[in-house]
Motif scaffolding. Structure first.
Motif, PDB file in Angstrom:
ATOM      1  N   GLN A 120       0.846  -1.195   0.000  1.00 53.06           N
ATOM      2  CA  GLN A 120       0.000   0.000   0.000  1.00 53.06           C
ATOM      3  C   GLN A 120       0.882   1.245   0.000  1.00 53.06           C
ATOM      4  O   GLN A 120       1.922   1.279   0.645  1.00 53.06           O
ATOM      5  CB  GLN A 120      -0.912   0.011   1.230  1.00 53.06           C
ATOM      6  CG  GLN A 120      -1.886  -1.165   1.272  1.00 53.06           C
ATOM      7  CD  GLN A 120      -2.657  -1.217   2.582  1.00 53.06           C
ATOM      8  OE1 GLN A 120      -2.091  -1.027   3.653  1.00 53.06           O
ATOM      9  NE2 GLN A 120      -3.953  -1.485   2.493  1.00 53.06           N
ATOM     10  N   ASP A 156      -2.535  -1.180  -3.512  1.00 50.89           N
ATOM     11  CA  ASP A 156      -3.410  -0.062  -3.143  1.00 50.89           C
ATOM     12  C   ASP A 156      -2.623   1.229  -3.296  1.00 50.89           C
ATOM     13  O   ASP A 156      -1.596   1.425  -2.635  1.00 50.89           O
ATOM     14  CB  ASP A 156      -3.904  -0.212  -1.699  1.00 50.89           C
ATOM     15  CG  ASP A 156      -4.701  -1.488  -1.495  1.00 50.89           C
ATOM     16  OD1 ASP A 156      -5.504  -1.822  -2.384  1.00 50.89           O
ATOM     17  OD2 ASP A 156      -4.501  -2.155  -0.463  1.00 50.89           O
ATOM     18  N   GLU A 158      -2.896   5.483  -3.547  1.00 54.97           N
ATOM     19  CA  GLU A 158      -3.651   6.719  -3.363  1.00 54.97           C
ATOM     20  C   GLU A 158      -2.717   7.899  -3.595  1.00 54.97           C
ATOM     21  O   GLU A 158      -1.509   7.814  -3.355  1.00 54.97           O
ATOM     22  CB  GLU A 158      -4.235   6.807  -1.947  1.00 54.97           C
ATOM     23  CG  GLU A 158      -5.280   5.753  -1.639  1.00 54.97           C
ATOM     24  CD  GLU A 158      -6.601   6.011  -2.358  1.00 54.97           C
ATOM     25  OE1 GLU A 158      -6.839   7.173  -2.734  1.00 54.97           O
ATOM     26  OE2 GLU A 158      -7.373   5.057  -2.524  1.00 54.97           O
ATOM     27  N   ALA A 414      -1.744   8.016   5.153  1.00 59.14           N
ATOM     28  CA  ALA A 414      -1.770   6.565   4.932  1.00 59.14           C
ATOM     29  C   ALA A 414      -2.311   5.829   6.148  1.00 59.14           C
ATOM     30  O   ALA A 414      -3.095   4.872   6.022  1.00 59.14           O
ATOM     31  CB  ALA A 414      -0.361   6.071   4.598  1.00 59.14           C
ATOM     32  N   GLN A 415      -1.928   6.284   7.331  1.00 57.36           N
ATOM     33  CA  GLN A 415      -2.426   5.636   8.556  1.00 57.36           C
ATOM     34  C   GLN A 415      -3.929   5.788   8.695  1.00 57.36           C
ATOM     35  O   GLN A 415      -4.613   4.895   9.217  1.00 57.36           O
ATOM     36  CB  GLN A 415      -1.702   6.243   9.779  1.00 57.36           C
ATOM     37  CG  GLN A 415      -0.250   5.841   9.871  1.00 57.36           C
ATOM     38  CD  GLN A 415       0.494   6.616  10.962  1.00 57.36           C
ATOM     39  OE1 GLN A 415       0.086   7.698  11.351  1.00 57.36           O
ATOM     40  NE2 GLN A 415       1.584   6.048  11.449  1.00 57.36           N
ATOM     41  N   TYR A 418      -5.642   3.545   5.492  1.00 57.29           N
ATOM     42  CA  TYR A 418      -5.327   2.114   5.398  1.00 57.29           C
ATOM     43  C   TYR A 418      -5.475   1.391   6.723  1.00 57.29           C
ATOM     44  O   TYR A 418      -4.883   0.335   6.938  1.00 57.29           O
ATOM     45  CB  TYR A 418      -3.909   1.907   4.863  1.00 57.29           C
ATOM     46  CG  TYR A 418      -3.732   2.299   3.414  1.00 57.29           C
ATOM     47  CD1 TYR A 418      -4.653   1.931   2.445  1.00 57.29           C
ATOM     48  CD2 TYR A 418      -2.629   3.042   3.008  1.00 57.29           C
ATOM     49  CE1 TYR A 418      -4.486   2.286   1.114  1.00 57.29           C
ATOM     50  CE2 TYR A 418      -2.441   3.401   1.676  1.00 57.29           C
ATOM     51  CZ  TYR A 418      -3.381   3.017   0.734  1.00 57.29           C
ATOM     52  OH  TYR A 418      -3.218   3.373  -0.584  1.00 57.29           O
ATOM     53  N   ARG A 419      -6.253   1.941   7.642  1.00 58.91           N
ATOM     54  CA  ARG A 419      -6.447   1.275   8.931  1.00 58.91           C
ATOM     55  C   ARG A 419      -7.116  -0.081   8.730  1.00 58.91           C
ATOM     56  O   ARG A 419      -8.021  -0.237   7.949  1.00 58.91           O
ATOM     57  CB  ARG A 419      -7.339   2.153   9.830  1.00 58.91           C
ATOM     58  CG  ARG A 419      -6.603   3.345  10.417  1.00 58.91           C
ATOM     59  CD  ARG A 419      -7.549   4.216  11.216  1.00 58.91           C
ATOM     60  NE  ARG A 419      -6.869   5.370  11.780  1.00 58.91           N
ATOM     61  CZ  ARG A 419      -7.506   6.362  12.426  1.00 58.91           C
ATOM     62  NH1 ARG A 419      -8.807   6.310  12.572  1.00 58.91           N
ATOM     63  NH2 ARG A 419      -6.829   7.364  12.927  1.00 58.91           N
TER      64      ARG A 419
END
Length: 419
Positions: A120, A156, A158, A414-415, A418-419
């Motif tokens: 990711q 993934d 973004e 991202a944190q 993408y949890r």
């Protein structure tokens, strides 16, 4: 890590990408068959063995380029080229390979550090990769980046605006709500965002309403380096020298020599036609030895190195009023001094564009900022911060981690997602 890549031969970049592909390797090899055949030929001509290092990224790329600028292929800040108008399909494919090679390297280093496989990613992007035909330019650049990310093994993917990411990093410091003008002066682009920040905003799942405006253009640290090289270094190579006829010296070729973020300019400077033109110019110049220097610079492919020295001078002038630039790689005992006032004069035009982006973001938002947060490598320069203060007056000005603010904000984003 500087955004730079050096390969022993251009086609070896494609070869190295093919070796590390995670998926669709057969399809990639089929699409790059001519380049891979040329890579085999380059290996034979250069007498390279299978285990020889043939491609370098970051600081190692500069080291290899400076050691042997006449050979190999060197590119700095490739993001500056991704949105270029009118690229033929083969150039788009080559830029995909350059970006993939760099992403593969970064991903591998991160996985070694993390001890885990990464699938990711959040990729920072400027508001606009190019000023002209911005929508088409942005689609092209984002397509190249996404293709490179997938070929590097990310599933993934973004994107997040770089000034917004920088703002997220800065927001953690705020103890009360503020309207913040975030200014991110990158290597190839500058971006601004007007953002509502603070304790009442930081935990929101949806921040869309907090982002009041964003602007951006392809003008950044590279442009400042090029302008400084043009104004302070190119006179040593004949720009502004007198012609025997008394006519002014044409400047286009001198500007092409240092326009390292312009594919067309670099192609013109390297052409046979330019070589013949410079030989004639040397005969016409009242100081032919200066044009002789430019001819040597061109022959030895040292124009990227010259701009790198201008960049180092710019960095040095962040802390000193005057700096000395050693150019012995061109000619023994060749050097010149540059002071901060000369830097300010040289970068006046690109700096005006950056200030205009800030004003445009303020006008779009319809509100004035409570404070200004400036980040990016070039933001450390007092010349830039003074220019900002002159325009925005009493608005408090903060600066942060000049190289880490965007990455820190992208990590935080991202944190969240993408949890």
């Amino acid at each position: 890590m500087p955004s730079a890549l050096y390969a022993m031969a251009r086609e070896l970049i494609t070869e190295q990408v093919s070796h590390k592909l995670i998926f669709d390797r057969d399809a990639f090899i089929a699409s790059r068959k001519p380049q891979l055949q040329m890579a085999l030929r380059a290996r034979s001509e250069l007498d390279l063995h299978a285990d020889d290092d043939v491609m370098f990224v970051g600081h190692a790329a500069f080291k290899e380029y400076f050691a042997d600028p006449e050979e190999g292929y060197f590119v700095k800040s490739p993001k500056s080229f991704l949105g270029a108008s009118g690229l033929r399909p083969e150039f788009v494919g080559f830029f995909e390979d350059i970006v993939t090679a760099m992403m593969q390297t970064i991903k591998h280093r991160a996985e070694v550090s993390a001890g885990d496989t990464l699938t990711q990613t959040v990729i920072g992007r400027p508001v606009n990769f190019q000023g002209l035909n911005s929508e088409q330019s942005n689609r092209q650049a984002l397509s190249i980046l996404e293709t490179a990310a997938r070929r590097s093994g990310f599933k993934d993917i973004e994107f997040q605006y770089e000034p917004i990411a920088a703002g997220l990093s800065f927001e953690r410091q705020l103890t009360e709500d503020k309207t913040v003008l975030v200014v991110d002066i990158g290597g190839g682009t500058s971006d601004c965002a007007m953002v509502r920040m603070g304790p009442d905003h930081i935990q929101k799942a949806d921040r869309a309403a907090d982002f009041l405006a964003h602007t951006g253009e392809r003008v950044g640290g590279n442009d400042l380096d090029i302008r400084l090289a043009t104004e302070s270094l190119m006179p040593l190579f004949g720009m502004n020298a007198a012609l025997k006829s008394g006519k002014p010296m044409p400047t286009k070729t001198f500007i092409d020599a240092v326009s390292t973020n312009d594919v067309s300019a670099l192609t013109r400077f390297s052409s046979l036609e330019t070589g013949l033109y410079l030989e004639q110019l040397q005969r016409d110049c009242a100081e032919p030895e200066l044009i002789g220097r430019l001819l040597r610079l061109r022959k030895n492919k040292q124009n990227q190195q010259l701009v790198r020295h201008a960049e180092e001078a710019k960095i040095s002038l962040s802390d000193a009023e005057i700096t000395s630039v050693n150019l012995e790689f061109v000619e023994k005992s060749l050097s010149t001094d540059i002071n901060r006032a000369e830097l300010a004069d040289a970068i006046e035009r690109p700096l005006e564009k950056i200030i205009a982006l800030m004003k445009e973001a303020k006008d779009q938002a319809g509100v004035s900022p409570d404070l200004i947060f400036v980040t990016g490598g070039s933001a450390k320069s007092p010349v830039i911060t003074n220019a900002v203060e002159n325009v925005f007056g009493e608005v408090p000005l903060f600066d942060g981690d000049h190289f880490g603010s965007v990455v820190s904000g992208l990590t935080e984003w991202a944190q969240r997602i993408y949890r």
